[in-house]
Design a protein around this motif. Structure first.
Motif, PDB file in Angstrom:
ATOM      1  N   ALA A 190       0.827  -1.208   0.000  1.00 47.51           N
ATOM      2  CA  ALA A 190       0.000   0.000   0.000  1.00 47.51           C
ATOM      3  C   ALA A 190       0.857   1.251   0.000  1.00 47.51           C
ATOM      4  O   ALA A 190       0.428   2.294  -0.493  1.00 47.51           O
ATOM      5  CB  ALA A 190      -0.941  -0.005   1.212  1.00 47.51           C
ATOM      6  N   GLN A 191       2.093   1.175   0.534  1.00 45.93           N
ATOM      7  CA  GLN A 191       3.003   2.316   0.573  1.00 45.93           C
ATOM      8  C   GLN A 191       4.360   1.880   0.044  1.00 45.93           C
ATOM      9  O   GLN A 191       4.772   0.730   0.221  1.00 45.93           O
ATOM     10  CB  GLN A 191       3.171   2.839   2.009  1.00 45.93           C
ATOM     11  N   ALA A 192       5.011   2.809  -0.617  1.00 44.95           N
ATOM     12  CA  ALA A 192       6.363   2.519  -1.080  1.00 44.95           C
ATOM     13  C   ALA A 192       7.360   2.577   0.073  1.00 44.95           C
ATOM     14  O   ALA A 192       8.357   1.847   0.070  1.00 44.95           O
ATOM     15  CB  ALA A 192       6.772   3.507  -2.182  1.00 44.95           C
ATOM     16  N   VAL A 193       7.082   3.427   1.050  1.00 51.45           N
ATOM     17  CA  VAL A 193       7.974   3.583   2.193  1.00 51.45           C
ATOM     18  C   VAL A 193       7.128   3.516   3.451  1.00 51.45           C
ATOM     19  O   VAL A 193       6.126   4.242   3.574  1.00 51.45           O
ATOM     20  CB  VAL A 193       8.746   4.924   2.139  1.00 51.45           C
ATOM     21  N   TYR A 194       7.506   2.658   4.379  1.00 55.54           N
ATOM     22  CA  TYR A 194       6.849   2.539   5.670  1.00 55.54           C
ATOM     23  C   TYR A 194       7.741   3.143   6.740  1.00 55.54           C
ATOM     24  O   TYR A 194       8.951   2.864   6.772  1.00 55.54           O
ATOM     25  CB  TYR A 194       6.560   1.079   6.015  1.00 55.54           C
ATOM     26  N   THR A 195       7.182   3.973   7.565  1.00 61.89           N
ATOM     27  CA  THR A 195       7.907   4.580   8.668  1.00 61.89           C
ATOM     28  C   THR A 195       7.470   3.908   9.964  1.00 61.89           C
ATOM     29  O   THR A 195       6.278   3.892  10.277  1.00 61.89           O
ATOM     30  CB  THR A 195       7.635   6.087   8.739  1.00 61.89           C
ATOM     31  N   VAL A 196       8.431   3.370  10.697  1.00 60.25           N
ATOM     32  CA  VAL A 196       8.144   2.643  11.928  1.00 60.25           C
ATOM     33  C   VAL A 196       8.910   3.327  13.058  1.00 60.25           C
ATOM     34  O   VAL A 196      10.117   3.610  12.928  1.00 60.25           O
ATOM     35  CB  VAL A 196       8.554   1.159  11.816  1.00 60.25           C
ATOM     36  N   LEU A 197       8.241   3.608  14.144  1.00 60.36           N
ATOM     37  CA  LEU A 197       8.839   4.237  15.307  1.00 60.36           C
ATOM     38  C   LEU A 197       8.934   3.204  16.433  1.00 60.36           C
ATOM     39  O   LEU A 197       7.950   2.515  16.729  1.00 60.36           O
ATOM     40  CB  LEU A 197       8.018   5.439  15.774  1.00 60.36           C
ATOM     41  N   ALA A 198      10.104   3.104  17.039  1.00 59.55           N
ATOM     42  CA  ALA A 198      10.306   2.139  18.136  1.00 59.55           C
ATOM     43  C   ALA A 198      11.149   2.801  19.221  1.00 59.55           C
ATOM     44  O   ALA A 198      12.142   3.485  18.929  1.00 59.55           O
ATOM     45  CB  ALA A 198      10.996   0.880  17.629  1.00 59.55           C
ATOM     46  N   ARG A 199      10.741   2.605  20.460  1.00 57.10           N
ATOM     47  CA  ARG A 199      11.521   3.156  21.572  1.00 57.10           C
ATOM     48  C   ARG A 199      12.719   2.250  21.869  1.00 57.10           C
ATOM     49  O   ARG A 199      12.644   1.034  21.699  1.00 57.10           O
ATOM     50  CB  ARG A 199      10.656   3.293  22.810  1.00 57.10           C
ATOM     51  N   GLU A 200      13.801   2.888  22.281  1.00 59.74           N
ATOM     52  CA  GLU A 200      14.959   2.087  22.637  1.00 59.74           C
ATOM     53  C   GLU A 200      14.686   1.295  23.914  1.00 59.74           C
ATOM     54  O   GLU A 200      13.748   1.594  24.659  1.00 59.74           O
ATOM     55  CB  GLU A 200      16.187   2.984  22.797  1.00 59.74           C
TER      56      GLU A 200
END
Length: 844
Positions: free
Chosen positions: A448-458
């Motif tokens: 669905a997207q060419a680029v996926y942005t994923v946020l993860a806490r350290e």
């Protein structure tokens, strides 16, 4: 004596005449009220005024009198309406007897009043309308008695004569009977014909003998009773009928109609078929005896018989019965009664999605049992695309592919092969075909997207789910079954991104091949890894397999897991863990003595440091800048403050929970000249002779200190002037920093409490990764600082720009932008280079 006796006798006779009612009056009926009937007082022999004095009046006899006596004149007057017919009816004459009373003395007189008749009543018939029924067969001269009119008047006013409205069929005859009454009769003068005139309406008028004459009327309604004197008549002598050979049984062939001018049962007609030519026609039709409708009772066949002749009779129900006849000719028409027939001789399904145009899908055969134009057939397929018909030879067709197929758009076709002959009307036939389309692997999985942005806490737990990726494949079965795999990207360490810092993405994350679930293999450390970029490949199970790719950018969000670290002093003057500073006696408030330098490996709020003076508490002579770390005098110093001071400074970050470090600063108070020399002396001299400096300094030292202060002042003024010129020129001619933008929405790639990092896709730029696709321009948003604590100095409420940039920017972005920390400065200033893009700092 004899004449006296005679006179006495005459008087007695006159009195007797009066007493015996000898006074007679006559008045016509309907006389108006107030009409004088007679002079009663005078006729009774009373003097003038005597009638009133002696109270002359009428005596009521149980019925209201229509006359009265006038008290003043003594005349007899009409007081109300006089109706002779009401008073006396038919009696003649009509005389009323009245009693007149005379008082003082009392006497009674009898008066006779005759009411004469006037012609005030018209003749009246017993009914306004009289109905007569006379047979149509009655002969002229027939008589029919009528009831005459009556008149309430008498005499000549009641003598009646009769007249009849003009007619050639009837007349009146008035006969006098033996008892003296008149008998009125209606005489038929001409034969009647009901079919011509069924009803005769006449007016009978009665006139009396009064002057003027009055009349009364009665309507005579003479109904002519029918006789069966007319035979039924058809509206046509011959009925020509054409009927198609495929007419259904029960079809109305014709409707014959015969009328009879008579009425009632004489006009009721019954129909019947009397002859059939040919005799087989007896089974072909039937006639309704009441309505004359002829219906088809058997199927027609033009090839066996094409013409039928029938004779129809119509007979009435009169006595004697009369009849009429007509002829019906039925012509059978040949029609196109055989529809085409379509057979499928061969069918090849399912049709492959990649079948080429012109592929034969089915073979069909078409025929029609009719001949001529009725047997010529044309065929076509509906809908016209993507299939079509091609004629091979007479009666044979091929269903071929005309367009390329796409199973994902249409997985199955419902087509109809239609055939139509040349008859009139044309007959049609059709054959439905179900043509499924088999799938081929012609669609690659797509994200669905060419680029996926994923946020993860350290410091996340190992095995924690980070995201779920899904790719769509419109194919079916194995061609649409997608499996996911991780393509190696790269990770950059904190502070720089050399090729040697590359680590495989599979060492950090793992991807489930079936569900697309992305989870962490190990806890992430923001200080080692800020951005992890890799690609995910989705491959279907088709043959050959097709694949699709998507880029995943994993941004690690910082947590406060590092305490602040103190930096060594920029110059000499430090011992083991202790910082040294000198101050002159009498130094003014606000003079900066030293600067505490510390860094935090975290970022954002977690790396935003504040400085607090822990010891000594209370109102001491020194203070520390909340965010700058500068140690300055809080008030002018005097000898009562003592020669040495030990300050304990705590450095805290803004994380949750906050982490801290402590620094110890030893401050020595000297004479102004000694303080200046101590500040300008070398580190070895300062550290080795710090305790003996006050004893050995003399007049030469004081002169040298004075010269030093002069040189310092001159250099400071010159530097400030040059700096002012440079800043003015830079503000006038330096181009303004432009904010980079690009078509499409900006993608958030890193967020924390202090600000946000985002990039656009307009220009390709390196983004702190060792491997993988290059990233776009970087835009930096400055942090939202919390409000300063109450009571803080204005210069301490905001961090310096250099400290802000050190705190907010992760080390990898410093490396990207060319920012380097200068450890020799207590207040490092970032140096930013822009090799291929601009950086805009937006203060909030």
């Amino acid at each position: 004596m004899r004449w006296g006796a005679v006179l006495q006798l005459l008087v007695l006779q006159a009195a007797w005449a009066l007493a015996g009612g000898q006074v007679r009056y006559s008045v016509p009926e309907e006389a108006k009220a107030g009409t004088v009937v007679g002079r009663l007082a005078q006729d009774l022999g009373l003097e003038a005024g005597e009638a009133e004095a002696r109270r002359l009046r009428l005596v009521a006899q149980g019925r209201r009198a229509s006359v009265e006596v006038s008290g003043a004149s003594g005349a007899l007057l009409v007081s109300s309406r006089l109706d002779r017919e009401e008073l006396c009816g038919k009696s003649a004459p009509c005389a009323l007897r009245l009693e007149v009373l005379l008082e003082r003395p009392l006497r009674v007189f009898h008066v006779q009043l005759e009411v004469t008749d006037i012609n005030d009543n018209a003749p009246v018939f017993p009914a306004a309308r009289k109905n007569l029924s006379i047979a149509e067969s009655s002969v002229p001269g027939s008589r029919f008695p009528l009831e005459g009119a009556s008149d309430a008047d008498i005499g000549a006013n009641a003598q009646l004569s009769y007249t009849l409205s003009p007619t050639e069929h009837f007349s009146l005859d008035l006969q006098k009977s033996n008892d003296g009454n008149n008998e009125l009769e209606l005489v038929l003068t001409k034969s009647l014909d009901r079919e011509t005139i069924p009803v005769h309406r006449l007016v009978l008028t009665a006139s009396d003998g009064g002057r003027p004459s009055l009349t009364g009327t009665m309507e005579l309604v003479i109904s002519v009773v029918d006789a069966n004197d007319n035979a039924p008549q058809f509206n046509q002598s011959v009925y020509q009928v054409q009927l198609s050979e495929n007419a259904a049984v029960g079809t109305l062939v014709a409707r014959v109609n015969a009328t009879d001018a008579d009425e009632g049962s004489n006009s009721e007609v019954v129909y019947a078929v009397t002859s059939f030519i040919p005799p087989s026609g007896r089974d072909v039709i039937s006639v309704n005896p009441k309505t004359g409708e002829i219906h088809l009772t058997a199927a027609l066949d033009f090839e066996l018989e094409n013409v039928f002749n029938f004779r129809i009779e119509a007979r009435d129900q009169g006595t004697p019965s009369l009849s009429g006849h007509c002829k019906v000719v039925l012509e059978v028409l040949d029609v196109n009664d055989n529809a085409p027939e379509v057979w499928v001789t061969s069918l090849s399904v399912p049709v492959s999605e990649d079948a080429s145009v012109g592929t034969v899908v089915a073979l069909l055969s078409v025929s029609d049992r009719d001949s001529g134009a009725n047997g010529r057939v044309r065929c076509w397929v509906w809908p016209a695309l993507p299939f079509g018909l091609e004629a091979t030879f007479a009666g044979s067709y091929s269903l071929v592919l005309r367009e390329a197929l796409d199973r994902e758009r249409v997985s199955e076709y419902e087509v109809e092969v239609r055939a139509e002959d040349g008859g009139a009307p044309a007959l049609r036939a059709s054959r439905g075909l179900r043509l499924p389309v088999s799938d081929v692997n012609d669609n690659a999985p797509s994200f669905a997207q060419a680029v996926y942005t994923v946020l993860a806490r350290e410091n996340n737990a190992a095995g924690a789910e980070l995201a779920r990726l899904w790719a769509r494949d419109p194919d079916e079965a194995g061609n649409g079954r997608v499996s996911y795999s991780l393509w190696e990207g790269g990770a950059g360490g904190g502070g720089a991104a050399p090729p040697s810092g590359w680590r495989a993405a599979s060492s950090y994350v793992a991807l489930d091949a079936e569900s697309g679930r992305l989870w962490a293999l190990q806890p992430l450390d923001y200080e080692q890894l800020q951005v992890l970029q890799f690609e995910v490949r989705a491959v279907d199970a088709g043959e050959p397999p097709l694949c699709g790719n998507a880029t995943v950018q994993l941004f690690v969000l910082d947590e406060n897991d590092n305490a602040p670290a103190l930096l060594p002093p920029a110059g000499p003057g430090s011992g083991s863990g202790t910082l040294w500073a000198w101050a002159a006696w009498g130094a003014p408030a606000g003079q900066v003595l030293a600067k505490i330098r510390a860094v935090d490996a975290d970022s954002g709020y977690n790396a935003w440091l504040r400085y607090e003076l822990w010891e000594p508490r209370g109102k001491g002579p020194f203070r520390v800048g909340l965010y700058s770390g500068e140690v300055s005098t809080a008030r002018p110093l005097d000898e009562a403050d003592g020669p040495r001071h030990r300050l304990l400074i705590v450095v805290r970050d803004h994380g949750e929970p906050a982490r801290s470090a402590t620094a110890t600063l030893s401050v020595s108070l000297l004479e102004p000249a000694e303080a200046a020399l101590a500040a300008a002396a070398g580190s070895s001299a300062a550290s080795g002779s710090r305790s003996a400096a006050p004893v050995e300094l003399g007049a030469a030292a004081a002169a040298a200190a004075t010269n030093v202060w002069l040189v310092v002042a001159i250099c400071a003024v010159s530097s400030l002037f040059l700096l002012a010129l440079v800043l003015y020129g830079a503000s006038r001619w330096a181009p303004r920093a432009a904010v980079l933008s690009a078509p499409g929405p900006t993608t958030l790639v890193c967020a924390s409490e202090v600000g946000s990092w985002s990039y656009s896709q307009r220009h390709s730029r390196s983004l702190c990764v060792a491997d993988g696709a290059p990233k776009s321009d970087l835009m930096v948003f400055s942090p939202n600082f919390p409000p300063p604590p109450p009571g803080a100095a204005p210069k301490d409420t905001q961090p310096e720009p250099s400290a802000l940039l050190d705190t907010v920017m992760p080390h990898c972005f410093k490396s990207l932008l060319g920012v380097q920390d200068r450890p020799e400065s207590t207040n490092p200033t970032p140096q930013v280079t822009f090799p291929s893009f601009n950086l805009q700092l937006w203060p909030h």
